[in-house]
Design an enzyme around this catalytic site. Structure first.
Site, PDB file in Angstrom:
ATOM      1  N   TRP A  17       0.848  -1.187   0.000  1.00  0.00           N
ATOM      2  CA  TRP A  17       0.000   0.000   0.000  1.00  0.00           C
ATOM      3  C   TRP A  17       0.887   1.241   0.000  1.00  0.00           C
ATOM      4  O   TRP A  17       1.845   1.311   0.772  1.00  0.00           O
ATOM      5  CB  TRP A  17      -0.886  -0.016   1.246  1.00  0.00           C
ATOM      6  CG  TRP A  17      -2.088   0.857   1.126  1.00  0.00           C
ATOM      7  CD1 TRP A  17      -2.134   2.208   1.272  1.00  0.00           C
ATOM      8  CD2 TRP A  17      -3.416   0.439   0.809  1.00  0.00           C
ATOM      9  NE1 TRP A  17      -3.411   2.662   1.068  1.00  0.00           N
ATOM     10  CE2 TRP A  17      -4.214   1.597   0.786  1.00  0.00           C
ATOM     11  CE3 TRP A  17      -3.993  -0.805   0.542  1.00  0.00           C
ATOM     12  CZ2 TRP A  17      -5.574   1.550   0.513  1.00  0.00           C
ATOM     13  CZ3 TRP A  17      -5.341  -0.853   0.271  1.00  0.00           C
ATOM     14  CH2 TRP A  17      -6.125   0.314   0.251  1.00  0.00           C
ATOM     15  N   HIS A  47      -0.048  -6.064   6.314  1.00  0.00           N
ATOM     16  CA  HIS A  47      -0.954  -6.198   5.169  1.00  0.00           C
ATOM     17  C   HIS A  47      -0.174  -6.358   3.866  1.00  0.00           C
ATOM     18  O   HIS A  47      -0.576  -5.873   2.814  1.00  0.00           O
ATOM     19  CB  HIS A  47      -1.907  -5.005   5.125  1.00  0.00           C
ATOM     20  CG  HIS A  47      -2.724  -4.890   6.372  1.00  0.00           C
ATOM     21  ND1 HIS A  47      -3.936  -5.514   6.532  1.00  0.00           N
ATOM     22  CD2 HIS A  47      -2.448  -4.285   7.550  1.00  0.00           C
ATOM     23  CE1 HIS A  47      -4.390  -5.278   7.752  1.00  0.00           C
ATOM     24  NE2 HIS A  47      -3.506  -4.541   8.385  1.00  0.00           N
ATOM     25  N   HIS A  51      -2.880 -11.710   2.744  1.00  0.00           N
ATOM     26  CA  HIS A  51      -2.963 -11.466   4.184  1.00  0.00           C
ATOM     27  C   HIS A  51      -4.409 -11.507   4.660  1.00  0.00           C
ATOM     28  O   HIS A  51      -5.344 -11.384   3.873  1.00  0.00           O
ATOM     29  CB  HIS A  51      -2.349 -10.099   4.520  1.00  0.00           C
ATOM     30  CG  HIS A  51      -3.112  -8.952   3.923  1.00  0.00           C
ATOM     31  ND1 HIS A  51      -2.912  -8.534   2.629  1.00  0.00           N
ATOM     32  CD2 HIS A  51      -4.091  -8.151   4.428  1.00  0.00           C
ATOM     33  CE1 HIS A  51      -3.716  -7.519   2.362  1.00  0.00           C
ATOM     34  NE2 HIS A  51      -4.453  -7.271   3.444  1.00  0.00           N
ATOM     35  N   ASP A  53      -7.211  -9.685   7.328  1.00  0.00           N
ATOM     36  CA  ASP A  53      -7.514  -8.512   8.144  1.00  0.00           C
ATOM     37  C   ASP A  53      -8.213  -8.979   9.412  1.00  0.00           C
ATOM     38  O   ASP A  53      -9.253  -9.654   9.340  1.00  0.00           O
ATOM     39  CB  ASP A  53      -8.469  -7.562   7.414  1.00  0.00           C
ATOM     40  CG  ASP A  53      -7.804  -6.742   6.337  1.00  0.00           C
ATOM     41  OD1 ASP A  53      -6.565  -6.826   6.203  1.00  0.00           O
ATOM     42  OD2 ASP A  53      -8.520  -6.010   5.636  1.00  0.00           O
ATOM     43  N   HIS A  57      -8.191  -4.084  12.659  1.00  0.00           N
ATOM     44  CA  HIS A  57      -7.644  -3.258  11.577  1.00  0.00           C
ATOM     45  C   HIS A  57      -8.521  -2.036  11.309  1.00  0.00           C
ATOM     46  O   HIS A  57      -8.003  -0.956  10.999  1.00  0.00           O
ATOM     47  CB  HIS A  57      -7.518  -4.111  10.311  1.00  0.00           C
ATOM     48  CG  HIS A  57      -7.016  -3.401   9.109  1.00  0.00           C
ATOM     49  ND1 HIS A  57      -5.896  -2.599   9.113  1.00  0.00           N
ATOM     50  CD2 HIS A  57      -7.478  -3.374   7.818  1.00  0.00           C
ATOM     51  CE1 HIS A  57      -5.694  -2.105   7.912  1.00  0.00           C
ATOM     52  NE2 HIS A  57      -6.636  -2.550   7.111  1.00  0.00           N
ATOM     53  N   HIS A 158     -15.765  -3.877   4.709  1.00  0.00           N
ATOM     54  CA  HIS A 158     -15.090  -4.403   5.900  1.00  0.00           C
ATOM     55  C   HIS A 158     -16.071  -4.486   7.077  1.00  0.00           C
ATOM     56  O   HIS A 158     -16.158  -5.513   7.757  1.00  0.00           O
ATOM     57  CB  HIS A 158     -13.919  -3.503   6.294  1.00  0.00           C
ATOM     58  CG  HIS A 158     -12.659  -3.702   5.511  1.00  0.00           C
ATOM     59  ND1 HIS A 158     -12.448  -3.111   4.291  1.00  0.00           N
ATOM     60  CD2 HIS A 158     -11.531  -4.419   5.789  1.00  0.00           C
ATOM     61  CE1 HIS A 158     -11.231  -3.438   3.847  1.00  0.00           C
ATOM     62  NE2 HIS A 158     -10.660  -4.236   4.729  1.00  0.00           N
ATOM     63  N   GLU A 170      -7.270 -11.173   1.812  1.00  0.00           N
ATOM     64  CA  GLU A 170      -7.035 -10.283   0.675  1.00  0.00           C
ATOM     65  C   GLU A 170      -5.726 -10.638  -0.028  1.00  0.00           C
ATOM     66  O   GLU A 170      -4.803 -11.181   0.570  1.00  0.00           O
ATOM     67  CB  GLU A 170      -6.990  -8.830   1.152  1.00  0.00           C
ATOM     68  CG  GLU A 170      -8.322  -8.366   1.743  1.00  0.00           C
ATOM     69  CD  GLU A 170      -8.261  -7.030   2.452  1.00  0.00           C
ATOM     70  OE1 GLU A 170      -9.288  -6.331   2.482  1.00  0.00           O
ATOM     71  OE2 GLU A 170      -7.187  -6.680   2.997  1.00  0.00           O
TER      72      GLU A 170
END
EC number: 3.5.1.9
Length: 206
Positions: A17, A47, A51, A53, A57, A158, A170
């Site tokens: 990210w 992440h 991975h 979540d 998170h 989410h 994800e």
């Protein structure tokens, strides 16, 4: 029996990210230095790559990785392709036959080049959570870095998934994987206090 690795290979070029901690692996000690062993050092975001979540998170009161039950990450998983969509919601899933599966893995095909972080992805809509709960699904996996739009601050998917007791996986890689039922194993490390964790996600084709 066949084992199919659906996790991304991690290396020092793995995209993360924007602004997040880059993945790095290096040898702190080499066998030539110690006389006996190589010892590596790994640094990465929770992440990175493929991975899970944890609810923490996106919810300060949510459970953390080490508090999540192991059965969340193992069980019968239905692999489906739903490609060419801006988003996926209850309408796209309502006709699926889950055949006793407790996990759903979706190939969107919207992250074409996994060597770079995407600009746009196919995301999940908020109404997906109640449908998945009704169908008995306990975990959903997607082949993109997030279940929500990349620029979302509210993270409606989410939160919908959390409210309905559905785990989030994800960044899986479903390229070339046949659409059918498998067993999925995608266990995170038991990291106390963590909001997420990379996993080695594997499909078991019996």
């Amino acid at each position: 029996m066949k084992l199919i690795d659906i996790s991304q290979r991690l290396n020092n070029s793995t995209p993360v990210w924007p602004g997040d901690t880059p993945f790095s692996f290096s040898l702190n000690w080499s066998k030539s230095e110690t006389g006996s062993v190589n010892v590596g050092n790994v640094r990465f975001s929770a992440h990175t790559g493929t991975h899970i979540d944890a609810p923490f998170h996106f919810d300060d009161n949510g459970r953390k990785v080490a508090e999540l039950p192991l059965e969340n990450f193992f069980g019968r998983a239905l692999v489906v392709e739903i490609s060419g969509k801006e988003s996926i919601g209850a309408e796209e899933l309502d006709g699926l036959d889950f055949k006793g599966a407790t996990k759903l893995l979706i190939r969107t095909g919207s992250w074409m080049d996994k060597s770079v972080f995407p600009d746009e992805i196919t995301y999940l809509r908020e109404n997906i959570g109640p449908l998945l709960k009704q169908k008995g699904i306990k975990l959903i996996g997607v082949d993109v870095p997030s279940v929500d739009p990349l620029d979302s601050k509210e993270l409606p998917a989410h939160h919908s998934l959390q409210r309905n007791g559905i785990g989030i996986l994800e960044g899986i890689d479903l390229d070339g994987v046949e659409e059918k039922i498998y067993e999925l194993a995608s266990f995170p490390l038991s990291i106390e206090g963590a909001d997420g964790c990379p996993v080695r996600a594997v499909l078991i084709d019996r």
